[in-house]
Scaffold this active site. Structure first.
Site: not given
Ligand code: R5P
Length: 264
Positions: A172
């Site tokens: 991710k």
């Molecule tokens: C951050 O480390 C977390 O894993 C969040 O889940 C991630 O940032 C994704 O969420 P967003 O779309 O709010 O950035």
């Protein structure tokens, strides 16, 4: 890759499209009661039918998600820090035994490439991969970006490639200019985080650009659950990810669904 690993991965990344809409609601693990997630059950329940998987911590999973729901879970297993401390100083916070007890389809941890603690988080990733592979559980590496790092293709490409080299089964990261270079040099599927809340149309464009440039989907949080119309927003994101809708088409759908909700 063994059968269990492939089976779990295909529960997350849908074989029909090769893509996924993961709903990220793990923010509380270092941010506490984030806006929109103050009462996780209320936020999560209406979104569940539209999420291909749910990324969250074991505490929220146990207390705020109905165990009879069939949504695949990607469990965050790293943490131990807060917004008030040194965020990079994470460790593993869940045993593989507990992850299995929770019947997860994947486990996730953050790596902090370029921080003073990169070795700790990278070795943590490698160890987690060793352990998870024993049980056929895929590992999602999250490339956390420090305040002093650039979210550009050079940095995100470096962090994503290192994650894949250490054995992460999917990664991710963030969308950036020249994103296709990040995808090309990373031999495992990449999903993108949405980042801070931006206008819905812009978030839909971000998702569109990411998948059109090779992302296997999104792991989106704030741009869904902080929207005034989260259920409409997740459906609009799905149109982009699974049906290749354009941002305009998806935004039209968002507006139509949001309007229907207001009338109902
Ligand atoms: C951050 O480390 C977390 O894993 C969040 O889940 C991630 O940032 C994704 O969420 P967003 O779309 O709010 O950035």
């Amino acid at each position: 890759m063994d059968w269990g690993m492939k089976n779990r991965l295909s529960r997350i990344i849908k074989p029909e499209t090769g893509r996924t809409v993961m709903l990220a609601v793990d923010h509380g693990y270092f941010l506490g009661p984030t806006t929109g997630l103050e009462e996780p059950r209320k936020t999560i329940e209406p979104l569940l039918p539209y999420a291909d998987s749910l990324m969250l911590t074991r505490g929220v999973l146990r207390r705020c998600v109905d165990p009879s729901s069939n949504v695949p879970v990607v469990l965050r297993v790293s943490g131990g820090t807060s917004i008030l401390g040194n965020l990079a100083d994470e460790g593993t916070t869940v045993s593989m035994r507990d992850a299995i007890r929770l019947n997860v389809s994947g486990v996730a941890l953050s790596i902090f490439v370029g921080s003073g603690l990169e070795r700790q988080t990278l070795v943590g990733l490698a160890n987690l991969v060793d352990e998870a592979e024993e049980y056929g559980i895929p590992v999602l590496a999250v490339t956390a970006v420090g305040k002093d790092m650039n979210r550009d293709a050079r940095y995100l490409g470096l962090a994503s490639r290192i994650a894949a080299e250490l054995g992460a089964h999917f990664v991710k990261t963030y969308y950036c200019e020249d994103f296709e270079k990040v995808v090309r040099s990373c031999p495992v599927p990449i999903v993108i985080a949405g980042g801070k809340k931006i206008p819905e149309k812009d978030a839909l464009e971000l998702a569109y650009n990411a998948v059109q440039n090779g992302a296997a989907g999104v792991d989106m949080g704030r741009n869904i659950f902080q929207s005034e119309h989260p259920v409409a927003m997740i459906q609009a994101v799905r149109e982009i990810v699974h049906k290749n809708a354009t941002p305009d088409q998806a935004f039209d759908l968002f507006n139509t669904l949001a309007q229907e909700k207001k009338i109902a």
